[in-house]
Motif scaffolding. Structure first.
Motif: not given
Length: 300
Positions: A218-221, A285-292, A296-297
């Motif tokens: 999220a920070v990389t956005a 964990m997979a949901i958290s990373i996937s949403i992020a 960002t995409g």
């Protein structure tokens, strides 16, 4: 014929640049393994093979992956004007990234997770703490990579900008850790999240890993909205901070909604916090990373 010769020469130059980058990358990856052993005051070979310390292996894996992520930020830039400059640039970014990863680990140890001794826990084969340690290193590397792709040139201002992005990243990771600690305490009659890690609760460590990595993404956005300029470092730092907070909150809201839908009918507090269900924690964990990643995409 002349065109073919030009293409061949171009490919030769490209191969030399690639060889320089890959050689330096492999050396830095190897250095990260031995540096992990040095910082933990153990022999990495003995710890990995003779002692079969899985926690140390996971921690080293996180460090190596983090180094690889940082190096992709250096490699994907344009080639330098000479082989020497390419080597110097790659080595400089790589070493600076390695130093920041190690500093990030110190910050994570002494500020974010200040109630446990991660080094001692990993030596004691605590897999949960190994996962938490690896996640912190990877999260830091994700943000460093984004800043490397955002800046351009090779001067003191470039490194100041990278350091500024690093400061923002660590502030956000500490903030998220504190929020998750409070949330865990509220759901578990005042229990301490850090003590749960020390007790070896792997499910909680897996969930936490997803949370810190999604926060890093999220920070990389911010890199997609701010234009790098050596003359506006302070404004860029404030901009990164503002966008980081906004994106972190947005990702948290969307992740909460997604978890309720994907894990419908499952009591997450009961399954992960109390019954230590690694399977459910892995889905979280997979949901958290996937949403992020999706967010960002979309922002790119």
């Amino acid at each position: 014929m002349n065109t073919l010769i030009d293409i061949t020469n171009l490919n030769q130059d490209l191969l030399i640049y690639l060889a320089i980058d890959i050689t330096i990358a492999i050396l830095l990856l190897g250095a990260m393994r031995f540096l992990s052993g040095f910082s933990a005051k153990v022999n990495s070979t003995d710890e990995l093979s003779k002692e079969d310390n899985f926690a140390f292996g996971i921690s080293v894996a996180g460090s190596v992956a983090a180094m690889g992520i940082v190096l992709t930020g250096a490699i994907t830039g344009e080639s330098a004007s000479s082989y020497m400059l390419e080597a110097v640039g790659m080595l400089s970014y790589g070493l600076f990234g390695l130093i920041l990863i190690k500093i990030g680990r110190v910050v994570h140890d002494r500020i974010a997770l200040n109630q446990i001794d991660k080094t001692a826990q990993i030596k004691a084969h605590n897999i949960s703490v190994g996962i938490v340690d690896a996640a912190g290193a990877i999260a830091t590397a994700i943000i460093i990579k984004a800043v490397l792709l955002w800046v351009h040139g090779l001067d003191i201002t470039t490194f100041v900008a990278i350091a500024a992005g690093f400061v923002v990243s660590q502030a956000m990771l500490v903030l998220v850790t504190r929020i998750k600690e409070k949330q865990y305490a509220n759901n578990n009659q005042g229990d301490c999240l850090q003590e749960a890690f020390a007790d070896g609760q792997t499910a909680l460590a897996i969930r936490y890993a997803g949370q810190v990595i999604s926060t890093a993404l999220a920070v990389t956005a911010a890199s997609h909205f701010l234009t790098y300029s050596p003359d506006t470092i302070i404004m860029n730092l404030l901009g990164w901070l503002v966008f980081s907070v906004i994106m972190t909150v947005l990702v948290f809201i969307l992740t909460t909604i997604a978890k309720k839908l994907v894990l419908w009918g499952i009591n997450l507090v009961e399954e992960v916090d109390q019954q230590h269900n690694i399977g459910v924690a892995s889905v979280e964990m997979a949901i958290s990373i996937s949403i992020a990643l999706i967010m960002t995409g979309l922002m790119a």
